[in-house]
Each structure stands twice: as structure tokens, then as C-alpha cells.
Design a protein around this motif. Structure first.
Motif, PDB file in Angstrom:
ATOM      1  N   ASP A   2       0.842  -1.182   0.000  1.00 47.04           N
ATOM      2  CA  ASP A   2       0.000   0.000   0.000  1.00 47.04           C
ATOM      3  C   ASP A   2       0.891   1.250   0.000  1.00 47.04           C
ATOM      4  OD1 ASP A   2      -2.844   1.028   2.018  1.00 47.04           O
ATOM      5  OD2 ASP A   2      -1.725   2.073   0.456  1.00 47.04           O
ATOM      6  N   ASP A   3       0.720   2.121  -0.999  1.00 47.56           N
ATOM      7  CA  ASP A   3       1.573   3.304  -1.130  1.00 47.56           C
ATOM      8  C   ASP A   3       1.388   4.284   0.014  1.00 47.56           C
ATOM      9  OD1 ASP A   3       1.445   3.511  -4.772  1.00 47.56           O
ATOM     10  OD2 ASP A   3       2.749   2.364  -3.423  1.00 47.56           O
ATOM     11  N   ASP A   4       0.280   4.181   0.767  1.00 45.98           N
ATOM     12  CA  ASP A   4       0.025   5.127   1.841  1.00 45.98           C
ATOM     13  C   ASP A   4       0.711   4.745   3.148  1.00 45.98           C
ATOM     14  OD1 ASP A   4      -1.518   6.738   0.258  1.00 45.98           O
ATOM     15  OD2 ASP A   4      -3.358   5.620   0.673  1.00 45.98           O
ATOM     16  N   ARG A   5       1.350   3.582   3.195  1.00 45.64           N
ATOM     17  CA  ARG A   5       1.973   3.148   4.435  1.00 45.64           C
ATOM     18  C   ARG A   5       3.333   3.789   4.634  1.00 45.64           C
ATOM     19  NH1 ARG A   5       0.692  -3.357   4.155  1.00 45.64           N
ATOM     20  NH2 ARG A   5      -1.583  -3.192   4.460  1.00 45.64           N
ATOM     21  N   PRO A   6       3.725   4.026   5.872  1.00 55.65           N
ATOM     22  CA  PRO A   6       5.059   4.568   6.142  1.00 55.65           C
ATOM     23  C   PRO A   6       6.149   3.584   5.694  1.00 55.65           C
ATOM     24  CG  PRO A   6       3.640   4.775   8.066  1.00 55.65           C
ATOM     25  CD  PRO A   6       2.918   3.881   7.106  1.00 55.65           C
ATOM     26  N   VAL A   7       7.337   4.120   5.456  1.00 53.50           N
ATOM     27  CA  VAL A   7       8.502   3.299   5.151  1.00 53.50           C
ATOM     28  C   VAL A   7       9.448   3.359   6.342  1.00 53.50           C
ATOM     29  CG1 VAL A   7       8.277   3.637   2.677  1.00 53.50           C
ATOM     30  CG2 VAL A   7       9.683   5.223   4.003  1.00 53.50           C
ATOM     31  N   ALA A   8      10.441   2.472   6.366  1.00 51.74           N
ATOM     32  CA  ALA A   8      11.321   2.356   7.530  1.00 51.74           C
ATOM     33  C   ALA A   8      12.008   3.671   7.883  1.00 51.74           C
ATOM     34  CB  ALA A   8      12.360   1.267   7.280  1.00 51.74           C
ATOM     35  N   LEU A   9      12.377   4.457   6.882  1.00 51.37           N
ATOM     36  CA  LEU A   9      13.098   5.706   7.133  1.00 51.37           C
ATOM     37  C   LEU A   9      12.237   6.736   7.858  1.00 51.37           C
ATOM     38  CD1 LEU A   9      15.992   6.618   6.593  1.00 51.37           C
ATOM     39  CD2 LEU A   9      15.230   7.606   4.425  1.00 51.37           C
ATOM     40  N   ASP A  10      10.927   6.560   7.815  1.00 51.28           N
ATOM     41  CA  ASP A  10      10.031   7.480   8.527  1.00 51.28           C
ATOM     42  C   ASP A  10      10.162   7.376  10.043  1.00 51.28           C
ATOM     43  OD1 ASP A  10       8.830   8.762   6.338  1.00 51.28           O
ATOM     44  OD2 ASP A  10       7.500   7.053   6.003  1.00 51.28           O
ATOM     45  N   GLU A  11      10.818   6.327  10.547  1.00 50.35           N
ATOM     46  CA  GLU A  11      11.037   6.192  11.989  1.00 50.35           C
ATOM     47  C   GLU A  11      12.055   7.192  12.520  1.00 50.35           C
ATOM     48  OE1 GLU A  11       9.374   4.600  14.040  1.00 50.35           O
ATOM     49  OE2 GLU A  11       8.735   2.632  13.320  1.00 50.35           O
ATOM     50  N   TYR A  12      12.859   7.787  11.638  1.00 47.91           N
ATOM     51  CA  TYR A  12      13.966   8.642  12.076  1.00 47.91           C
ATOM     52  C   TYR A  12      13.614  10.122  11.918  1.00 47.91           C
ATOM     53  CZ  TYR A  12      16.490   4.251  11.840  1.00 47.91           C
ATOM     54  OH  TYR A  12      16.890   2.957  12.033  1.00 47.91           O
ATOM     55  N   PRO A  13      14.139  10.984  12.798  1.00 44.37           N
ATOM     56  CA  PRO A  13      13.813  12.414  12.739  1.00 44.37           C
ATOM     57  C   PRO A  13      14.621  13.137  11.659  1.00 44.37           C
ATOM     58  CG  PRO A  13      15.295  12.006  14.571  1.00 44.37           C
ATOM     59  CD  PRO A  13      14.989  10.663  13.982  1.00 44.37           C
ATOM     60  N   VAL A  14      14.351  12.785  10.419  1.00 43.66           N
ATOM     61  CA  VAL A  14      15.103  13.364   9.302  1.00 43.66           C
ATOM     62  C   VAL A  14      14.181  14.083   8.313  1.00 43.66           C
ATOM     63  CG1 VAL A  14      16.997  11.712   9.443  1.00 43.66           C
ATOM     64  CG2 VAL A  14      14.982  11.138   8.073  1.00 43.66           C
ATOM     65  N   HIS A  15      12.891  14.189   8.629  1.00 40.96           N
ATOM     66  CA  HIS A  15      11.941  14.791   7.696  1.00 40.96           C
ATOM     67  C   HIS A  15      12.152  16.297   7.571  1.00 40.96           C
ATOM     68  CE1 HIS A  15      10.107  11.037   9.095  1.00 40.96           C
ATOM     69  NE2 HIS A  15       9.501  10.997   7.915  1.00 40.96           N
ATOM     70  N   GLN A  16      11.963  16.809   6.361  1.00 39.51           N
ATOM     71  CA  GLN A  16      12.033  18.251   6.138  1.00 39.51           C
ATOM     72  C   GLN A  16      10.740  18.782   5.523  1.00 39.51           C
ATOM     73  OE1 GLN A  16      15.800  19.912   4.745  1.00 39.51           O
ATOM     74  NE2 GLN A  16      16.650  17.835   4.730  1.00 39.51           N
ATOM     75  N   ALA A  17       9.735  17.919   5.421  1.00 36.13           N
ATOM     76  CA  ALA A  17       8.426  18.312   4.915  1.00 36.13           C
ATOM     77  C   ALA A  17       7.406  17.331   5.492  1.00 36.13           C
ATOM     78  CB  ALA A  17       8.416  18.269   3.387  1.00 36.13           C
ATOM     79  N   PRO A  18       6.132  17.714   5.563  1.00 33.63           N
ATOM     80  CA  PRO A  18       5.114  16.811   6.100  1.00 33.63           C
ATOM     81  C   PRO A  18       4.744  15.729   5.093  1.00 33.63           C
ATOM     82  CG  PRO A  18       4.107  18.867   5.424  1.00 33.63           C
ATOM     83  CD  PRO A  18       5.582  19.055   5.272  1.00 33.63           C
ATOM     84  N   LEU A  19       5.753  14.951   4.712  1.00 32.00           N
ATOM     85  CA  LEU A  19       5.610  13.868   3.743  1.00 32.00           C
ATOM     86  C   LEU A  19       6.358  12.653   4.257  1.00 32.00           C
ATOM     87  CD1 LEU A  19       6.491  15.818   0.465  1.00 32.00           C
ATOM     88  CD2 LEU A  19       4.208  15.023   1.088  1.00 32.00           C
ATOM     89  N   SER A  20       5.971  11.476   3.771  1.00 33.12           N
ATOM     90  CA  SER A  20       6.786  10.291   4.013  1.00 33.12           C
ATOM     91  C   SER A  20       8.133  10.470   3.339  1.00 33.12           C
ATOM     92  CB  SER A  20       6.085   9.058   3.445  1.00 33.12           C
ATOM     93  OG  SER A  20       6.981   7.951   3.394  1.00 33.12           O
ATOM     94  N   MET A  21       9.180   9.843   3.900  1.00 31.93           N
ATOM     95  CA  MET A  21      10.498   9.895   3.284  1.00 31.93           C
ATOM     96  C   MET A  21      10.517   9.156   1.948  1.00 31.93           C
ATOM     97  SD  MET A  21      12.454  11.832   5.014  1.00 31.93           S
ATOM     98  CE  MET A  21      14.053  11.436   4.329  1.00 31.93           C
ATOM     99  N   LYS A  22       9.458   8.466   1.650  1.00 34.74           N
ATOM    100  CA  LYS A  22       9.352   7.804   0.347  1.00 34.74           C
ATOM    101  C   LYS A  22       9.146   8.819  -0.769  1.00 34.74           C
ATOM    102  CE  LYS A  22       6.633   4.304  -2.107  1.00 34.74           C
ATOM    103  NZ  LYS A  22       5.617   3.245  -1.998  1.00 34.74           N
ATOM    104  N   HIS A  23       8.585   9.989  -0.432  1.00 32.92           N
ATOM    105  CA  HIS A  23       8.219  10.962  -1.451  1.00 32.92           C
ATOM    106  C   HIS A  23       9.122  12.192  -1.396  1.00 32.92           C
ATOM    107  CE1 HIS A  23       4.700   8.547  -2.119  1.00 32.92           C
ATOM    108  NE2 HIS A  23       4.308   8.695  -0.859  1.00 32.92           N
TER     109      HIS A  23
END
Length: 373
Positions: A2-23
Motif C-alpha cells: 500500500d503506497d500510503d503506508r510509512p517506510v522504515a526511514l520514517d522512523e527517524y527524525p530526518v523529515h524536512q516536509a510533512p511527507l513520508s520519506m518515500k516521497h
């Protein structure tokens, strides 16, 4: 999945936008994220180039490796669908393992059981100097942003083995050098709608990217110029461990070309210390590898980065570089040259990356057909 599910990298505090790290935050099809490694000996016997790239909005991951030895260029290329695990830097037989970020990497290419004489390697690449930011790279075509790249460069040493064509190369520190470049942003992928691109093509483009590793220092020079010599990218920096970087002024390069070509055989790089004292670095070309042959850089005719090849695509081949006329497109692409550098009483090694296409007034080139006398 399912494309809407989080990916493993989303567990880490590395986001720079309100998006999954997949996108990626941008929807531009030309978004990219890739690296290139150079590994070469100090005699000009062998020059290995390897890299890997991710193209999030094209859904592609690909990698390549080329080895220039004599007049033979051994090439391995692989491509696949981009998966969710962005920490896995592996495509087909090619793999990059980050053992220690900004410091130590393992580069490997598995042998092909069907071709025992094909290219394979297992190398450790270790940085000897801190990674250095290069200037932000921006280019526009007809008002549209076509290149926005953020890059850093590093120099180090290598150890391991390389096999190709029945030869074994034992890679040892002190006799081999490594450089690398890491970049991401927006960079054209083949297949873009042409628009006015042909009409807006610049009259000329001149490019130099020169990482130079000495025993106790690293010197980096970047210069990009338009047809009239106007400098659009510029850097000259001295890097030493534990000390502040030193700016070395406005680099100026005198290049001695092979007659009838734009192939550099030697050069002088003129730099300036902050005190105003001039520095001169001599350049001796050792081995040359055109990036448009085997490595997938434009204007390569058989494969370029970011193009969908289908799942689990791998291609191996050997190019004969003894006849330049057999690879006419290489003339209009960047070539990476391993080189020996001299600075005062110091001897160093690195890469003299050079590309000169079309008109370049400082070099005396009038158009795309001009060559050195």
C-alpha cells in the motif's frame, strides 16, 4: 504494498516536509540523488569509476562501473524499480555500503558467472580529509530552472582488488588514490519534452572539476564558463585536517591540448593565497575515461542515467577506445582524467575532469567543430 503506508526511514527524525520519506517534496520528474567514486593508480594503468543514482519521481534506481585499462573500457550497468528501502544502495551486481558516513565505504561489483573475465571488484574507500561543500549549482534554460544541484567532494585512499580481462589489480594505499562526489537536486533526465531546448542551446560550455589529493592537504578547483569566458561557477579551496579551509582566489587554468582535439595532455592551474602570493599547480594526465562511454552520462547513445529499462536490468560490455572516431559522441561529453599534480615540492594525485563544447573564447575555440591547432 500500500503506497500510503510509512517506510522504515520514517522512523527517524530526518523529515524536512510533512511527507513520508518515500516521497520527494518536488514533483519535478528530473529530481535525482546520486554519487560517483573514482579509484585510480598513480601510473595511469587503471582508472575505475563507479556510481549509483536514485530518481524518485521516475521510480528508477541505477548504477554503473567502468574500468579503463589500456585501450579497453570494461563497463557494468544495472537498473531496477526504486523500492522503499532508501538505505539499500544496491542494483544488480553493484553495491555501495556506507560503513561510516563521510569516512568509509565499501564498493563492490559481483562477478558474472557466465563471463569470468568480466569486471568485478571489492574495495574499501576511506576519506583522508573532511568532505567539502561545492558551490550551489544553478542553471536555467529559457527562464526554467533545469539544474539545481547541491554537492560535496572528498579525497581519500583505497584498498582491495579489481579484476577484468584476465588482469588482477591489487589496490593499495600509497599507490592508488580515491576521490568522490555526492550530489542531489534537479538534473535533466533524458526524455524531457524538447520545447525550445534546441533553440536555446548555449553557444559554448567549458567545465573543470579538479579534486587534488596531496599527502597533507586537499585542493579543490571548480570552474564553469560560458562561450565568452564569463564564469558562472567558481571555487578554489585548500582543505587540511583540523584547520580552517583557505580560499585560493580566482582559479585560472592553462591547458595544453593534443593537436586536432580538445583532449588535455597537461595543464597549469594558477591560484592565489590570501596574502596575494601566487600558487601554481602542474597537471600531468595519466589515464582518461569519457563519461559518455559506458558510464551513462550525456550524450551517451546506448544508456543514460534515470531511464527506465525494466526490472532487474543488467548490461555488461567492453568498449575499444583505440579509435576515437568509433565513439563520436564522447567528444561532446565530459571526460574524467586521472592526473598527477605538482605543487612546489609536493606531488599529489586526483581527477582532472574536463569538458569543452562549442565556442570558448579564452581557449580559442570558435564553434563546436573547433579543435586545438
Amino acid at each position: 504494498m500500500d503506497d500510503d503506508r510509512p517506510v522504515a526511514l520514517d522512523e527517524y527524525p530526518v523529515h524536512q516536509a510533512p511527507l513520508s520519506m518515500k516521497h520527494h517534496v518536488s514533483g519535478d520528474r528530473n529530481v535525482y540523488d546520486r554519487c560517483i567514486f573514482h579509484v585510480f593508480d598513480h601510473t595511469g594503468r587503471a582508472l575505475l569509476i563507479a556510481g549509483l543514482g536514485v530518481y524518485p519521481n521516475a521510480g528508477v534506481i541505477d548504477a554503473y562501473a567502468t574500468l579503463r585499462t589500456g585501450d579497453r573500457l570494461h563497463a557494468v550497468r544495472a537498473s531496477d524499480a526504486l523500492g522503499d528501502d532508501r538505505m539499500r544502495l544496491s542494483v544488480g551486481p553493484l553495491r555501495i555500503t556506507v560503513d561510516e558516513p563521510l569516512r568509509r565505504f565499501r564498493l563492490s561489483c559481483a562477478a558474472d558467472p557466465a563471463d569470468p573475465g568480466g569486471l568485478s571488484f571489492d574495495l574499501t574507500w576511506t576519506g583522508d580529509f573532511p568532505a567539502l561543500w561545492e558551490p550551489l549549482h544553478l542553471q536555467r534554460t529559457g527562464g526554467r530552472l533545469t539544474l539545481e544541484g547541491r554537492r560535496f567532494v572528498q579525497a581519500g585512499r583505497c584498498a582491495g582488488t579489481v579484476l577484468a580481462g584476465g588482469e588482477r589489480f591489487d589496490v593499495t594505499p600509497g599507490e592508488w588514490t580515491g576521490t568522490r562526489d555526492r550530489s542531489w537536486g534537479v538534473r535533466p533526465i533524458p526524455g524531457e519534452e524538447p520545447g525550445r531546448a534546441a533553440e536555446l542551446r548555449p553557444e559554448g560550455f567549458h567545465w573543470l572539476w579538479i579534486p587534488m589529493r596531496f599527502e597533507d592537504r586537499f585542493v579543490m578547483v571548480v570552474a564553469q564558463e560560458d562561450a565568452d569566458g564569463h564564469r558562472t561557477l567558481n571555487q578554489a579551496v585548500l582543505v587540511r585536517e583540523g584547520r580552517r579551509d583557505v580560499q585560493l582566489g580566482w582559479p585560472r587554468t592553462e591547458i595544453a591540448y593534443r593537436p586536432g582535439t580538445r583532449h588535455p595532455e597537461s595543464a597549469l592551474v594558477h591560484l592565489t593565497e590570501p596574502s596575494g602570493k601566487p600558487l601554481e599547480i602542474g597537471v600531468e594526465i595519466l589515464a582518461s575515461s569519457p563519461l559518455a562511454v559506458g558510464a551513462g552520462y550525456p550524450p551517451a547513445g546506448d544508456w543514460q542515467h534515470g531511464i527506465w529499462q525494466g526490472r532487474d536490468w543488467t548490461d555488461r560490455r567492453v568498449y575499444d577506445l583505440s579509435d576515437p572516431a568509433a565513439h563520436p559522441l564522447a567528444t561532446y561529453g565530459v571526460t574524467d582524467h586521472s592526473a598527477r599534480f605538482t605543487l612546489g615540492g609536493l606531488t599529489g594525485h586526483g581527477v582532472f575532469e574536463h569538458g569543452s563544447f562549442g565556442r570558448h573564447d579564452p581557449s580559442g575555440f570558435a564553434d563546436f567543430t573547433s579543435t586545438a591547432p
